[in-house]
Enzyme design. Structure first.
Site, short mmCIF file in Angstrom:
data_model
loop_
_atom_site.label_atom_id
_atom_site.label_comp_id
_atom_site.label_asym_id
_atom_site.label_seq_id
_atom_site.Cartn_x
_atom_site.Cartn_y
_atom_site.Cartn_z
N ASP A 97 37.77 37.69 42.73
CA ASP A 97 38.64 38.85 42.90
C ASP A 97 38.11 39.74 44.01
O ASP A 97 37.28 40.63 43.79
CB ASP A 97 38.76 39.59 41.56
CG ASP A 97 39.56 38.78 40.57
OD1 ASP A 97 40.67 38.36 40.92
OD2 ASP A 97 39.08 38.54 39.46
N THR A 98 38.63 39.49 45.19
CA THR A 98 38.13 40.05 46.44
C THR A 98 39.31 40.24 47.37
O THR A 98 40.35 39.61 47.20
CB THR A 98 37.11 39.05 47.06
OG1 THR A 98 35.99 38.94 46.20
CG2 THR A 98 36.64 39.47 48.44
#
Length: 535
Positions: free
Chosen positions: A352-353
């Site tokens: 999750d970036t």
């Protein structure tokens, strides 16, 4: 386009960066504006409470510099602190004990301070507007929040799960407390966060929850300007961040790939895919053994990037059989370690970036990535500041025999790997992707599609990809022929076929500079919400 281009992990962020360039701002101005917007509109993936890394190309001097905007463990961050808290073996992936100092805000301010032409207040204007007035929830965001809602504290649930449900597509999502924090940062610079009300309320909240961060840990935070790592591949110079990132594995993977004459293999063939999967295992074995904060451990970078060493490592690939496990090629000596502890592969990483990139009318470029780590980071939203806090501290080891062991003032291992590529001294392209452990794998596949097989940037990003996990486990997109998948299974790979365009394989973005015309081709991945604009 011919003057400028941007790509970001959300259309509203790309639009903000585009407007900055059209008004005469440079690539860094646009990048920080996009980073601020992403901190609001992708709240589960990045934000004020997260970290950032970036590469900067100066067209006038041809120099490339890197910014390490990751935070550190606090003064109380010791294995003994965790033992007293009843934690043994591995740091929890959620909660106050997983939170390290957030570095993103300092990275924004420091990047603008060195290269920017607009103020931090100007750059954060769009982000403040979206936080205070709201932004429309996309179908993708609604789905992401629904899928990642587990483990949120009550303030986070109240903000992002109103009434116990994720906001539906089209709803306006606001965070007034975050808007106030952003206004304070805009007015006072990074001190408005690290030495202001936000640092005080966050540290007090974490202390009450049993965390180790205190107000002084925020005040002590600094970004670090570093020299990028670089290596040659197909006549190009690849540049990445040094440790504490996995950029080392990126360069190892490409250098070993050059030993296998992949250009004479059909792209997407069983032989091609098998070779890259096996080379990834070799690169990750060294990564897991060595990548940590270089201010605390003397990492043997020359040995790990030595061409002769990597040629020898590349020769270990068995074309007939997949290796269930491989050992690091440069092991610890007894004087350096009592033995290997758990490595990054042992930590869940859903990737999750967000990634963003910009090239301006003068040819300056930025390749930027920022993240919380897993969905909603620690799961903690501090109510007074409105900040969702990262869980990057979960990537420390508690094993005294591992170089990535937790320590005060130390930065943890990071998956974040922005990339920049030069032809000689000229910018060739910027490239990056979310995706945790898949980042190095996805980037290598995209680079090969462009440099070895002549794909356009968009074709290269849309081409089907694999993602190798520890052991024999491999996910692969269903656009790869089934005959190829069966061949890989025959070599021992345990294949999982993934349907559709999913975030499993990242969300890559690229700006490619045509060497003949200077035309900018911007490419953005349909696997997430990435969007590109050029003019």
């Amino acid at each position: 386009g011919v003057h400028g281009a941007v790509s970001a992990g959300h259309p509203l962020a790309a639009a903000a960066g585009y407007e900055v360039l059209r008004r005469g701002g440079n690539a860094v101005d646009a990048a920080v504006a996009m980073a601020g917007v992403l901190a609001v509109v992708r709240p589960h993936m990045n934000g004020v409470g997260g970290d950032a890394f970036a590469l900067f190309y100066d067209a006038a001097t041809k120099d490339v510099v890197a910014l390490n905007g990751s935070g550190r463990g606090g003064a109380l961050a010791t294995p003994e602190f965790f033992a007293e808290a009843g934690v043994q073996g591995q740091i929890p992936a959620k909660g106050a004990l997983s939170v390290s100092v957030p570095g993103a805000v300092a990275a924004w301010a420091d990047a603008l301070g060195r290269f920017g032409t607009i103020s931090l207040a100007e750059a954060l204007g769009p982000a403040i507007q979206y936080a205070s007035e709201g932004f429309p929830v996309s179908k993708r965001l609604a789905s992401d929040i629904a899928g990642g809602a587990g483990g949120l504290n009550d303030p986070a649930s109240e903000r992002y799960l109103p009434g116990g449900n994720p906001p539906p597509p089209g709803a306006l999502l606001k965070n007034p407390a975050l808007a106030a924090t952003l206004r304070q940062i805009a007015a006072e610079g990074k001190d408005g966060f690290y030495k202001g009300a936000a640092a005080r309320s966050i540290s007090q909240y974490l202390e009450a929850q049993g965390g180790y961060l205190r107000e002084g840990d925020f005040a002590a935070h600094t970004s670090t300007w570093v020299e990028p790592l670089r290596s040659e591949y197909e006549g190009h110079t690849m540049l990445v961040l040094p440790p504490n990132t996995q950029g080392l594995a990126q360069l190892q993977l490409l250098t070993m790939a050059a030993q296998h004459d992949l250009a004479n293999l059909r792209p997407g063939s069983p032989e091609y895919l098998h070779t890259l999967i096996e080379l990834k295992k070799l690169a990750f074995a060294d990564r897991n053994q060595w990548v940590t904060d270089p201010e605390f451990v003397d990492i043997p970078m020359d040995a790990l990037l030595d061409d002769t060493y990597l040629a020898q490592r590349a020769g270990l690939v068995d074309q007939a059989r997949a290796a269930p496990a491989v050992e690091a090629g440069v092991p610890y000596s007894p004087s350096e370690s009592g033995g290997a502890g758990h490595g990054p592969d042992d930590v869940d990483d859903s990737g999750d970036t967000v990634y963003l990139t910009a090239v301006d009318q003068w040819g300056n470029a930025v390749s930027w990535i920022q993240s919380l780590f897993i969905t909603f980071g620690s799961g903690i939203l501090e109510p007074e500041s409105g900040v969702v806090l990262q869980n990057r501290g979960a990537l420390f080891s508690l094993d005294p025999g591992h170089p990535n062991i937790l320590a005060p003032g130390k930065r943890p291992y990071h998956t974040l790997t922005p990339l920049m590529d030069l032809r000689g001294e000229e910018l060739a392209f910027t490239l990056g992707t979310p995706g945790g452990d898949s980042q190095t794998q996805s980037l290598a596949q995209i680079i090969n599609y462009v440099l070895l097989y002549g794909f356009t940037p968009q074709e290269a990003i849309e081409a089907p990809r694999f993602r190798s996990y520890p052991g024999l486990d491999v996910s692969i997109e269903d656009r790869i022929p089934m005959a190829t998948i069966r061949d890989l299974e025959g070599r021992g790979h345990e294949m999982r076929v993934v349907s559709g365009w999913t975030a499993t394989f990242g969300g890559a973005q690229m700006i490619f500079v045509d060497p003949e015309t200077g035309t900018l081709a911007v490419a953005s991945d349909p696997r997430r919400e990435a969007y590109g604009l050029a003019y």
